[in-house]
Design an enzyme around this catalytic site. Structure first.
Site, PDB file in Angstrom:
ATOM      1  N   TYR A 182       0.805  -1.183  -0.078  1.00 20.37           N
ATOM      2  CA  TYR A 182       0.055   0.112   0.121  1.00 20.37           C
ATOM      3  C   TYR A 182       0.925   1.106  -0.031  1.00 20.37           C
ATOM      4  O   TYR A 182       1.717   1.417   0.848  1.00 20.37           O
ATOM      5  CB  TYR A 182      -0.801   0.134   1.237  1.00 20.37           C
ATOM      6  CG  TYR A 182      -1.777   0.938   1.269  1.00 20.37           C
ATOM      7  CD1 TYR A 182      -3.018   1.342   0.483  1.00 20.37           C
ATOM      8  CD2 TYR A 182      -1.644   2.336   2.243  1.00 20.37           C
ATOM      9  CE1 TYR A 182      -3.654   2.463   0.458  1.00 20.37           C
ATOM     10  CE2 TYR A 182      -2.402   3.294   2.407  1.00 20.37           C
ATOM     11  CZ  TYR A 182      -3.533   3.341   1.369  1.00 20.37           C
ATOM     12  OH  TYR A 182      -4.380   4.483   1.645  1.00 20.37           O
ATOM     13  N   ASP A 277       9.558   4.054   0.621  1.00 17.59           N
ATOM     14  CA  ASP A 277       8.406   4.682   0.905  1.00 17.59           C
ATOM     15  C   ASP A 277       8.589   4.337   2.661  1.00 17.59           C
ATOM     16  O   ASP A 277       8.313   3.106   3.081  1.00 17.59           O
ATOM     17  CB  ASP A 277       7.231   3.846   0.705  1.00 17.59           C
ATOM     18  CG  ASP A 277       5.900   4.395   1.398  1.00 17.59           C
ATOM     19  OD1 ASP A 277       5.926   4.949   2.459  1.00 17.59           O
ATOM     20  OD2 ASP A 277       4.941   4.084   0.740  1.00 17.59           O
ATOM     21  N   LYS A 305       3.043   9.889   8.336  1.00 19.00           N
ATOM     22  CA  LYS A 305       2.815   9.565   9.643  1.00 19.00           C
ATOM     23  C   LYS A 305       3.637  10.377  10.863  1.00 19.00           C
ATOM     24  O   LYS A 305       3.123  11.488  11.360  1.00 19.00           O
ATOM     25  CB  LYS A 305       2.925   7.893   9.813  1.00 19.00           C
ATOM     26  CG  LYS A 305       1.973   7.422   9.019  1.00 19.00           C
ATOM     27  CD  LYS A 305       1.714   5.865   9.217  1.00 19.00           C
ATOM     28  CE  LYS A 305       0.983   5.065   8.389  1.00 19.00           C
ATOM     29  NZ  LYS A 305      -0.512   4.920   8.454  1.00 19.00           N
TER      30      LYS A 305
HETATM   31  C1  LIG Z   1       3.697   2.433   3.523  1.00 20.23           C
HETATM   32  C2  LIG Z   1       2.574   3.556   3.259  1.00 20.23           C
HETATM   33  N1  LIG Z   1       2.563   4.515   2.381  1.00 20.23           N
HETATM   34  C3  LIG Z   1       1.859   5.354   2.288  1.00 20.23           C
HETATM   35  C4  LIG Z   1       0.856   5.585   2.923  1.00 20.23           C
HETATM   36  C5  LIG Z   1      -0.313   6.745   2.372  1.00 20.23           C
HETATM   37  O1  LIG Z   1       0.010   7.853   3.738  1.00 20.23           O
HETATM   38  P1  LIG Z   1      -1.391   8.618   3.860  1.00 20.23           P
HETATM   39  O2  LIG Z   1      -2.331   7.811   4.578  1.00 20.23           O
HETATM   40  O3  LIG Z   1      -0.868   9.703   4.807  1.00 20.23           O
HETATM   41  O4  LIG Z   1      -2.041   9.150   2.453  1.00 20.23           O
HETATM   42  C6  LIG Z   1       0.727   4.698   4.018  1.00 20.23           C
HETATM   43  C7  LIG Z   1      -0.606   4.840   4.867  1.00 20.23           C
HETATM   44  O5  LIG Z   1      -0.881   4.109   5.630  1.00 20.23           O
HETATM   45  C8  LIG Z   1       1.435   3.800   4.128  1.00 20.23           C
HETATM   46  O6  LIG Z   1       1.505   2.579   5.059  1.00 20.23           O
END
Ligand SMILES: Cc1ncc(COP(=O)(O)O)c(C=O)c1O
Length: 481
Positions: A182, A277, A305
């Site tokens: 994700y 990421d 986060k």
């Molecule tokens: C690994 C990862 N990348 C991107 C995101 C997306 O971040 P956001 O929820 O701040 O848009 C998340 C969200 O849980 C995530 O876990």
């Protein structure tokens, strides 16, 4: 990062696929009914409000993490390791807002700074503020690959920006991600979500053109990755490989310790950028990110986060100066990469992030949260073994996994797709039941299968949590029991 045992990835995968192949174990009906009774008896206020909300909010809740079974709880207070609902019940909080609060919820020293800032200049002005500079400098000090930092509104936005930048820098189009990962919900990234090989399965409302240049490869498989890089070379080339350094979905599909270093080499060989990421892992796995732990330097890092310490506006991209300068704000000439956001880098987000990171650094929050994660995981492993359950528990520091159904590890078979989907649906419901049982025992988890620990989790709190998990586990009937 510590972890309860040196996770042997091959063995973990074999146990996880084994779990998915075995019939799923459920909480016996009578016991489950008494858990559901808990909600009827003790959470009437939550039920009333969330029932009423269904009229105005699609599905009744705004946030994908708000647990839905049997109905969402209305949380009125968050403090350290605990959450309190509107009916006065207390829960040990292993959701921690989905990961950002490594200090524990609503950490007083950060809250006071935020209140002071809001009283002086409000949450946003649209103009330069000292904390956007201070946060960028601090992130750069903690994570050396980040020579420059641009803050945006969320992890999703930061991923979008990183892909756009990678394409401009390399002049190539293809992006390779790990299946099951994700990376937010932008058009391009709703591809191969949750289960590897699912491609555009969830891409409703997304034109095929949006995902045309996205490839997914099986996590932890370097051969498949190299094959994809080779094919893409014939098609014009790969702009970037994007991955979570602990494996997709916060390590739900773990990777070998040398995986990231090998991907780094492949990226160099094929002229692709490596994007980490680190939305979950930066300042959770360590203050130097997962890249510090693995000793692998990406070209670009995506933040979310923890970057805003649990406050709104949590997103950012960092990397080499020559790349990052493409993000320069304001009217520019030349090949500028467009990013923006009215609420990007507000004084509120930047100050909350800045003070959270300072507090985390001086209190060794990552170390303490990881220790709690180790304690929780070894405790769960002991319980699993003593009750003879097929469950799998493991952790990467303060990210703990408790797989009881193997839902995400069901093998996709397109010839029997309806049967497979039926099985996934069944297992998802059992996961919901497990989550509800934990909740009735006073434990909040992420979807019944993941727990984030924080600095607030003392040994006593973890002991207490384990006895609550045990209350659930002892109700499960195995063939041997
Ligand atoms: C690994 C990862 N990348 C991107 C995101 C997306 O971040 P956001 O929820 O701040 O848009 C998340 C969200 O849980 C995530 O876990």
């Amino acid at each position: 990062m510590q972890s309860s045992e040196a996770n042997n990835t091959a063995e973990l995968y074999s146990r996880l696929t084994d779990l998915a192949e075995k019939p799923v174990l459920r909480i016996p009906q009578q016991e489950m009914e008494s858990y559901l009774q808990y909600f009827e008896k003790h959470c009437a206020g939550s039920k009333r409000m969330t029932d009423a909300a269904k009229k105005f909010i699609p599905g009744g809740v705004q946030h994908n993490l708000a647990f839905n079974y049997p109905f969402p709880l209305v949380i009125v207070k968050a403090e350290g390791a605990y959450l309190y609902d509107t009916d006065g019940n207390r829960y040990i909080d292993f959701l921690q807002a989905g990961g950002p609060t490594v200090l524990g919820s609503n950490y007083p020293a950060v809250r006071e700074k935020v209140i002071q800032l809001i009283s002086e200049c409000g949450p946003s002005t649209g103009l330069f503020h000292e904390y956007e500079y201070k946060l960028a400098e601090l992130v750069s000090r903690l994570i050396p690959s980040v020579e420059m930092f641009r803050m945006v509104g969320s992890g999703t936005e930061a991923v979008m920006a990183s892909l756009r930048l990678a394409r401009v820098i390399t002049g190539k189009k293809y992006i390779i991600k790990c299946g099951g990962a994700y990376h937010g919900w932008s058009d391009q990234m709703v591809y191969g979500m949750r289960i590897p090989g699912t491609g555009r399965f969830d891409a409703h409302g997304i034109p095929t053109g949006s995902t045309r240049y996205i490839n997914e490869v099986f996590p932890n498989d370097l051969k498949v990755l190299e094959k994809r890089l080779k094919i893409n070379r014939l098609l014009g080339g790969t702009a970037a490989v994007i991955l979570e350094p602990v494996g997709p979905e916060s390590g739900t599909r773990p990777v070998d310790d040398n995986y990231n270093a090998s991907v780094r080499k492949l990226c160099d060989q094929y002229g692709a950028l490596l994007i980490f990421d680190e939305v979950v892992t930066a300042f959770r796995i360590s203050m130097n990110g997962a890249q510090g732990y693995y000793g692998v330097t990406p070209d670009l890092t995506v933040f979310g986060k923890v970057i805003a310490g649990g406050y709104p506006g949590a997103g950012g991209i960092g990397g080499r100066r020559e790349y990052m300068e493409r993000f320069a704000a304001g009217l520019q000439t030349g090949k500028k990469v467009m990013v923006g956001g009215t609420m990007a880098a507000t004084p509120l987000s930047a100050a909350a992030g800045y003070f959270s990171l300072l507090e985390m650094e001086s209190n060794d929050a990552c170390g303490k949260a990881a220790r709690a994660g180790d304690l929780l995981t070894t405790g769960l492993q002991k319980l699993i073994s003593s009750y003879g359950l097929p469950y799998v528990a493991y952790n990467q520091g303060s990210i703990c996994h408790l797989e009881t159904t193997g839902t995400l590890f069901i093998k996709l078979n397109y010839l029997k797709i309806f049967k497979v989907l039926e099985e996934i649906k069944k297992r998802k419901h059992v996961m919901e039941e497990m989550g509800a049982a934990y909740m009735a025992e006073g434990l909040v988890t992420l979807a019944g299968s993941r727990m984030y620990t924080s600095m607030a989790d003392t040994d006593e709190i973890i002991e207490d949590a384990l006895s609550r998990f045990e209350n659930v586990f002892k109700k499960i009937k195995t063939k041997a029991s």
